[in-house]
Design a protein around this motif. Structure first.
Motif, PDB file in Angstrom:
ATOM      1  N   MET A   1       8.941 -63.054-103.987  1.00 14.15           N
ATOM      2  CA  MET A   1      10.179 -62.424-104.407  1.00 14.15           C
ATOM      3  C   MET A   1      11.323 -62.979-103.552  1.00 14.15           C
ATOM      4  O   MET A   1      11.219 -63.042-102.336  1.00 14.15           O
ATOM      5  N   LYS A   2      12.405 -63.365-104.207  1.00 14.94           N
ATOM      6  CA  LYS A   2      13.574 -63.869-103.493  1.00 14.94           C
ATOM      7  C   LYS A   2      14.263 -62.731-102.750  1.00 14.94           C
ATOM      8  O   LYS A   2      14.126 -61.562-103.109  1.00 14.94           O
ATOM      9  N   LEU A   3      15.009 -63.108-101.702  1.00 18.62           N
ATOM     10  CA  LEU A   3      15.721 -62.109-100.910  1.00 18.62           C
ATOM     11  C   LEU A   3      16.639 -61.258-101.780  1.00 18.62           C
ATOM     12  O   LEU A   3      16.670 -60.026-101.632  1.00 18.62           O
ATOM     13  N   SER A   4      17.355 -61.860-102.689  1.00 17.27           N
ATOM     14  CA  SER A   4      18.267 -61.086-103.542  1.00 17.27           C
ATOM     15  C   SER A   4      17.506 -60.069-104.390  1.00 17.27           C
ATOM     16  O   SER A   4      18.000 -58.959-104.639  1.00 17.27           O
ATOM     17  N   GLU A   5      16.306 -60.397-104.806  1.00 15.20           N
ATOM     18  CA  GLU A   5      15.490 -59.457-105.581  1.00 15.20           C
ATOM     19  C   GLU A   5      15.030 -58.298-104.698  1.00 15.20           C
ATOM     20  O   GLU A   5      15.028 -57.144-105.130  1.00 15.20           O
ATOM     21  N   LYS A   6      14.645 -58.612-103.458  1.00 11.22           N
ATOM     22  CA  LYS A   6      14.268 -57.556-102.515  1.00 11.22           C
ATOM     23  C   LYS A   6      15.451 -56.621-102.262  1.00 11.22           C
ATOM     24  O   LYS A   6      15.292 -55.406-102.201  1.00 11.22           O
ATOM     25  N   GLN A   7      16.642 -57.205-102.107  1.00 11.47           N
ATOM     26  CA  GLN A   7      17.844 -56.406-101.869  1.00 11.47           C
ATOM     27  C   GLN A   7      18.134 -55.483-103.048  1.00 11.47           C
ATOM     28  O   GLN A   7      18.555 -54.334-102.862  1.00 11.47           O
ATOM     29  N   GLN A   8      17.910 -55.967-104.251  1.00 11.45           N
ATOM     30  CA  GLN A   8      18.147 -55.149-105.435  1.00 11.45           C
ATOM     31  C   GLN A   8      17.184 -53.962-105.491  1.00 11.45           C
ATOM     32  O   GLN A   8      17.600 -52.831-105.781  1.00 11.45           O
ATOM     33  N   VAL A   9      15.920 -54.220-105.215  1.00  8.83           N
ATOM     34  CA  VAL A   9      14.926 -53.133-105.181  1.00  8.83           C
ATOM     35  C   VAL A   9      15.302 -52.137-104.098  1.00  8.83           C
ATOM     36  O   VAL A   9      15.302 -50.918-104.321  1.00  8.83           O
ATOM     37  N   PHE A  10      15.640 -52.640-102.910  1.00  9.75           N
ATOM     38  CA  PHE A  10      16.035 -51.787-101.793  1.00  9.75           C
ATOM     39  C   PHE A  10      17.232 -50.912-102.167  1.00  9.75           C
ATOM     40  O   PHE A  10      17.229 -49.699-101.925  1.00  9.75           O
ATOM     41  N   THR A  11      18.243 -51.503-102.767  1.00  7.17           N
ATOM     42  CA  THR A  11      19.446 -50.758-103.154  1.00  7.17           C
ATOM     43  C   THR A  11      19.121 -49.640-104.130  1.00  7.17           C
ATOM     44  O   THR A  11      19.603 -48.510-103.975  1.00  7.17           O
ATOM     45  N   ARG A  12      18.290 -49.935-105.127  1.00  5.35           N
ATOM     46  CA  ARG A  12      17.894 -48.891-106.090  1.00  5.35           C
ATOM     47  C   ARG A  12      17.140 -47.762-105.395  1.00  5.35           C
ATOM     48  O   ARG A  12      17.348 -46.582-105.685  1.00  5.35           O
ATOM     49  N   GLN A  13      16.269 -48.110-104.464  1.00  5.65           N
ATOM     50  CA  GLN A  13      15.485 -47.088-103.780  1.00  5.65           C
ATOM     51  C   GLN A  13      16.339 -46.268-102.819  1.00  5.65           C
ATOM     52  O   GLN A  13      16.101 -45.062-102.655  1.00  5.65           O
ATOM     53  N   VAL A  14      17.326 -46.872-102.188  1.00  7.68           N
ATOM     54  CA  VAL A  14      18.261 -46.105-101.360  1.00  7.68           C
ATOM     55  C   VAL A  14      19.015 -45.114-102.243  1.00  7.68           C
ATOM     56  O   VAL A  14      19.199 -43.956-101.864  1.00  7.68           O
ATOM     57  N   ALA A  15      19.414 -45.556-103.429  1.00  9.48           N
ATOM     58  CA  ALA A  15      20.089 -44.643-104.365  1.00  9.48           C
ATOM     59  C   ALA A  15      19.171 -43.478-104.724  1.00  9.48           C
ATOM     60  O   ALA A  15      19.614 -42.320-104.772  1.00  9.48           O
ATOM     61  N   GLN A  16      17.887 -43.763-104.966  1.00 15.18           N
ATOM     62  CA  GLN A  16      16.923 -42.698-105.260  1.00 15.18           C
ATOM     63  C   GLN A  16      16.821 -41.717-104.097  1.00 15.18           C
ATOM     64  O   GLN A  16      16.765 -40.504-104.302  1.00 15.18           O
ATOM     65  N   LEU A  17      16.779 -42.249-102.877  1.00  9.22           N
ATOM     66  CA  LEU A  17      16.689 -41.405-101.686  1.00  9.22           C
ATOM     67  C   LEU A  17      17.919 -40.511-101.575  1.00  9.22           C
ATOM     68  O   LEU A  17      17.807 -39.308-101.315  1.00  9.22           O
ATOM     69  N   ILE A  18      19.095 -41.073-101.777  1.00 10.00           N
ATOM     70  CA  ILE A  18      20.329 -40.290-101.675  1.00 10.00           C
ATOM     71  C   ILE A  18      20.361 -39.193-102.740  1.00 10.00           C
ATOM     72  O   ILE A  18      20.715 -38.043-102.446  1.00 10.00           O
ATOM     73  N   LEU A  19      19.965 -39.515-103.957  1.00 14.18           N
ATOM     74  CA  LEU A  19      19.917 -38.493-105.009  1.00 14.18           C
ATOM     75  C   LEU A  19      18.912 -37.403-104.666  1.00 14.18           C
ATOM     76  O   LEU A  19      19.160 -36.213-104.893  1.00 14.18           O
ATOM     77  N   TRP A  20      17.764 -37.787-104.118  1.00 11.73           N
ATOM     78  CA  TRP A  20      16.756 -36.803-103.706  1.00 11.73           C
ATOM     79  C   TRP A  20      17.309 -35.897-102.621  1.00 11.73           C
ATOM     80  O   TRP A  20      17.094 -34.682-102.656  1.00 11.73           O
ATOM     81  N   ILE A  21      18.025 -36.466-101.644  1.00 13.81           N
ATOM     82  CA  ILE A  21      18.641 -35.669-100.582  1.00 13.81           C
ATOM     83  C   ILE A  21      19.573 -34.624-101.192  1.00 13.81           C
ATOM     84  O   ILE A  21      19.533 -33.444-100.826  1.00 13.81           O
ATOM     85  N   GLU A  22      20.391 -35.043-102.136  1.00 11.26           N
ATOM     86  CA  GLU A  22      21.316 -34.108-102.785  1.00 11.26           C
ATOM     87  C   GLU A  22      20.575 -33.034-103.572  1.00 11.26           C
ATOM     88  O   GLU A  22      20.996 -31.876-103.597  1.00 11.26           O
ATOM     89  N   GLN A  23      19.466 -33.397-104.199  1.00 12.92           N
ATOM     90  CA  GLN A  23      18.669 -32.417-104.940  1.00 12.92           C
ATOM     91  C   GLN A  23      18.098 -31.343-104.020  1.00 12.92           C
ATOM     92  O   GLN A  23      17.836 -30.224-104.467  1.00 12.92           O
ATOM     93  N   GLN A  24      17.913 -31.660-102.758  1.00 10.90           N
ATOM     94  CA  GLN A  24      17.413 -30.678-101.790  1.00 10.90           C
ATOM     95  C   GLN A  24      18.526 -29.747-101.320  1.00 10.90           C
ATOM     96  O   GLN A  24      18.273 -28.807-100.563  1.00 10.90           O
ATOM     97  N   GLY A  25      19.767 -30.018-101.734  1.00 11.28           N
ATOM     98  CA  GLY A  25      20.901 -29.215-101.297  1.00 11.28           C
ATOM     99  C   GLY A  25      21.483 -29.691 -99.976  1.00 11.28           C
ATOM    100  O   GLY A  25      22.267 -28.985 -99.342  1.00 11.28           O
ATOM    101  N   TRP A  26      21.085 -30.884 -99.560  1.00 14.01           N
ATOM    102  CA  TRP A  26      21.566 -31.457 -98.312  1.00 14.01           C
ATOM    103  C   TRP A  26      22.657 -32.476 -98.637  1.00 14.01           C
ATOM    104  O   TRP A  26      22.944 -32.745 -99.796  1.00 14.01           O
TER     105      TRP A  26
END
Length: 112
Positions: A1-26
């Motif tokens: 996997m190219k670095l740019s592809e890894k960065q894209q996956v990472f960015t999507r997963q960070v977005a998932q984490l942030i949304l999950w944090i908000e779902q917890q009321g944090w």
């Protein structure tokens, strides 16, 4: 996997984490994501980092600031639910709170 592809996956997963944090009321804000070589060198010299191979250099790490009831949280235990969620998203994800040599609970990264 190219670095740019890894960065894209990472960015999507960070977005998932942030949304999950908000779902917890944090709440959270972004800390550091990208560092230059010069910044990393200064951090190592100042003892703020222990390596010149930080995933921040590759845009594959982010530090998040967690807030509960409007108060900034620090310490491993406050971030543990985030770290556990982050790791279950992908086997390539690591959480700084797990490191025995350095407790960096705010740190979330992708390795491969």
């Amino acid at each position: 996997m190219k670095l740019s592809e890894k960065q894209q996956v990472f960015t999507r997963q960070v977005a998932q984490l942030i949304l999950w944090i908000e779902q917890q009321g944090w709440a959270c804000t972004l800390g550091e994501c990208y560092r230059t070589i010069e910044q990393q060198r200064r951090y190592v010299e100042q003892g703020k980092s222990q390596t010149m191979r930080s995933k921040h250099l590759e845009r594959l790490a982010v530090d998040l600031n967690l807030f509960l009831d409007g108060k900034y949280q620090h310490g491993v235990e406050a971030y543990r639910p985030l770290g556990e969620y982050w790791k279950q998203l992908d086997s390539a994800n690591r959480w700084g709170g797990d490191w025995s040599t350095l407790r960096d609970a705010v740190h979330f990264e992708r390795v491969e």
